[in-house]
Design a protein around this motif. Structure first.
Motif, PDB file in Angstrom:
ATOM      1  N   UNK A   1       0.825  -1.322   0.024  1.00  0.00           N
ATOM      2  CA  UNK A   1       0.095   0.018   0.003  1.00  0.00           C
ATOM      3  C   UNK A   1       0.800   1.300   0.111  1.00  0.00           C
ATOM      4  N   UNK A   2       1.073   1.886  -1.215  1.00  0.00           N
ATOM      5  CA  UNK A   2       1.812   2.923  -1.307  1.00  0.00           C
ATOM      6  C   UNK A   2       1.527   4.246  -0.575  1.00  0.00           C
ATOM      7  N   UNK A   3       0.029   4.257  -0.356  1.00  0.00           N
ATOM      8  CA  UNK A   3      -0.497   5.584   0.108  1.00  0.00           C
ATOM      9  C   UNK A   3      -0.529   5.281   1.714  1.00  0.00           C
ATOM     10  N   UNK A   4      -1.513   4.246   2.207  1.00  0.00           N
ATOM     11  CA  UNK A   4      -1.582   4.028   3.694  1.00  0.00           C
ATOM     12  C   UNK A   4      -0.812   3.358   4.499  1.00  0.00           C
ATOM     13  N   UNK A   5       0.448   2.771   3.969  1.00  0.00           N
ATOM     14  CA  UNK A   5       1.299   2.075   4.767  1.00  0.00           C
ATOM     15  C   UNK A   5       2.646   2.894   4.773  1.00  0.00           C
ATOM     16  N   UNK A   6       2.730   3.391   6.163  1.00  0.00           N
ATOM     17  CA  UNK A   6       4.074   4.253   6.252  1.00  0.00           C
ATOM     18  C   UNK A   6       5.106   3.323   5.918  1.00  0.00           C
ATOM     19  N   UNK A   7       5.364   1.778   6.001  1.00  0.00           N
ATOM     20  CA  UNK A   7       6.506   1.348   5.637  1.00  0.00           C
ATOM     21  C   UNK A   7       6.990   1.393   4.147  1.00  0.00           C
ATOM     22  N   UNK A   8       5.758   1.836   3.301  1.00  0.00           N
ATOM     23  CA  UNK A   8       6.296   1.922   1.880  1.00  0.00           C
ATOM     24  C   UNK A   8       6.122   3.280   1.488  1.00  0.00           C
ATOM     25  N   UNK A   9       5.154   4.258   2.294  1.00  0.00           N
ATOM     26  CA  UNK A   9       4.845   5.706   1.808  1.00  0.00           C
ATOM     27  C   UNK A   9       6.047   6.452   1.835  1.00  0.00           C
ATOM     28  N   UNK A  10       6.857   6.179   3.070  1.00  0.00           N
ATOM     29  CA  UNK A  10       8.010   7.144   3.389  1.00  0.00           C
ATOM     30  C   UNK A  10       9.087   7.277   2.093  1.00  0.00           C
ATOM     31  N   UNK A  11       9.021   6.187   1.228  1.00  0.00           N
ATOM     32  CA  UNK A  11       9.862   5.958   0.213  1.00  0.00           C
ATOM     33  C   UNK A  11       9.365   6.188  -1.141  1.00  0.00           C
ATOM     34  N   UNK A  12       8.110   6.766  -1.221  1.00  0.00           N
ATOM     35  CA  UNK A  12       7.742   7.435  -2.413  1.00  0.00           C
ATOM     36  C   UNK A  12       8.542   8.689  -3.120  1.00  0.00           C
TER      37      UNK A  12
END
Length: 374
Positions: free
Chosen positions: A275-286
């Motif tokens: 989840x690129x938007x709602x999961x901070x584990x991923x969103x911080x690397x957008x």
């Protein structure tokens, strides 16, 4: 004393004879001198990749070094790559080995983590063959012979020069040119086609989405037939921006496995895991707002590559040399002739339109194709 000298001379003569024999045609030793392990990495622009290198280097490897070690930024000495869009961060022009920078010259794709995992897994050299086309539907550009027959569309046996044919010729050109692509390669080593990873789904919306399951089922089966490798592992990855439903990927591999009587195909439903938007584990690397290309998220591209490697490892075949496999070699010859006959008899409007767009544009200086003419 004389007896000792005679014995020493005999021993030395034996050592010299062994050394000379080794130089005169002995088979290469095992380990790093065994058959090159070849993997086909296919799909659309997200197989090409948009993972940001600076995010990998300056954030991921520092935030999570155990999971994403700094070695991901370094050049592998045992994994080679061909067909890529770029020269790597070292601007390699020959003997091209894996590192970031083989996607649009400035990025990386799933090949990076996948290649590192395969390099760690094998003692033998590994060759990654990238085969991709941005915005190319499975229903048209990548259509396989059985899907073309079922839908009535132009297929690779009737002049469609895109995806399916491209996969064949990119693979054929690679295995026939390993002596050029890999420094120190000995033709006696041979090669083994190990498996395929497919990252796709963006361009198959609307009616194409409804038939994606059928088309993917035919695609997997027809690729295996084309190489005469009926148990060749296949990992089907749902793109994060796929318009084809995730169920189509899972159902297709299930159908293939049931028909083949094995479990040599597997699916990764990436949209349910990332989840690129709602999961901070991923969103911080957008690193971009471009959702079609996964917001240029380095972690997402790495994870897809890692998951593909984890899934494919248990499916890998025992060591073999396909350069000496009569069935594989007969299949290469058969499909080369079939495609040439079809191309001679039929025009391909998609191919002609692409060539028209490229007309007059100077090609970029790249060894991403590793100096093989495509």
């Amino acid at each position: 004393m004389g007896t000792r000298r005679i014995l020493l001379a005999v021993c030395l003569a034996g050592v010299v004879a062994l050394a000379v024999g080794a130089d005169k045609g002995a088979e290469p030793t095992a380990g790093a001198k065994g058959p090159v392990k070849v993997f086909l990495l296919m799909g659309q622009s997200n197989m090409n990749g948009r993972g940001k290198i600076d995010v990998l280097k300056n954030k991921l490897t520092k935030d999570l070094p155990d999971k994403y070690p700094p070695s991901l930024v370094e050049m592998r000495k045992d994994v080679w790559i061909t067909g890529a869009n770029g020269n790597g961060i070292s601007n390699q022009m020959s003997n091209v080995r894996l590192e970031p920078g083989f996607a649009q010259f400035d990025y990386f794709g799933p090949e990076l983590a996948f290649g590192h995992a395969m390099g760690d897994h094998f003692d033998e050299p590994v060759m990654l063959v990238k085969i991709f086309g941005g915005g190319t539907p499975l229903a048209t550009d990548w259509i396989s012979p059985n899907a073309a027959k079922r839908t009535g569309r132009q297929g690779p046996l009737k002049g469609r020069r895109a995806g399916f044919q491209k996969a064949f010729y990119r693979t054929k050109d690679t295995v026939e040119n390993l002596v050029t692509l890999i420094e120190g390669y000995d033709a006696r080593q041979g090669y083994q086609i190990m498996g395929m990873v497919w990252v796709h789904g963006n361009a198959d919306g609307g009616k194409f989405a409804k038939e994606y399951e059928d088309n993917l089922t035919d695609f997997i089966t027809d690729l295996r037939t084309m190489f005469s490798l009926p148990e060749l592992p296949f990992i089907a990855v749902e793109s994060l921006s796929s318009r084809a439903p995730g169920s189509a990927f899972q159902n297709a591999v299930d159908r293939v496995n049931k028909k083949a009587g094995n479990k040599q195909a597997a699916a990764i439903l990436a949209k349910s895991r990332i989840d690129l938007k709602g999961d901070e584990a991923y969103s911080v690397y957008n690193a971009s707002g471009d959702s079609a290309h996964w917001k240029y998220n380095a972690r997402a591209y790495l994870d897809v590559g890692t998951w593909s490697a984890e899934l494919i490892k248990p499916l890998l075949a025992k060591p073999a040399n396909h350069a000496k496999d009569p069935k594989v070699q007969a299949a290469f010859k058969k499909y080369d002739e079939l495609f040439k006959q079809g191309n001679a008899a039929h025009k391909d409007p998609i191919h002609e339109a692409m060539m028209k767009r490229r007309a007059g544009k100077p090609p970029k200086k790249t060894a991403g194709g590793n100096n093989i003419k495509q």
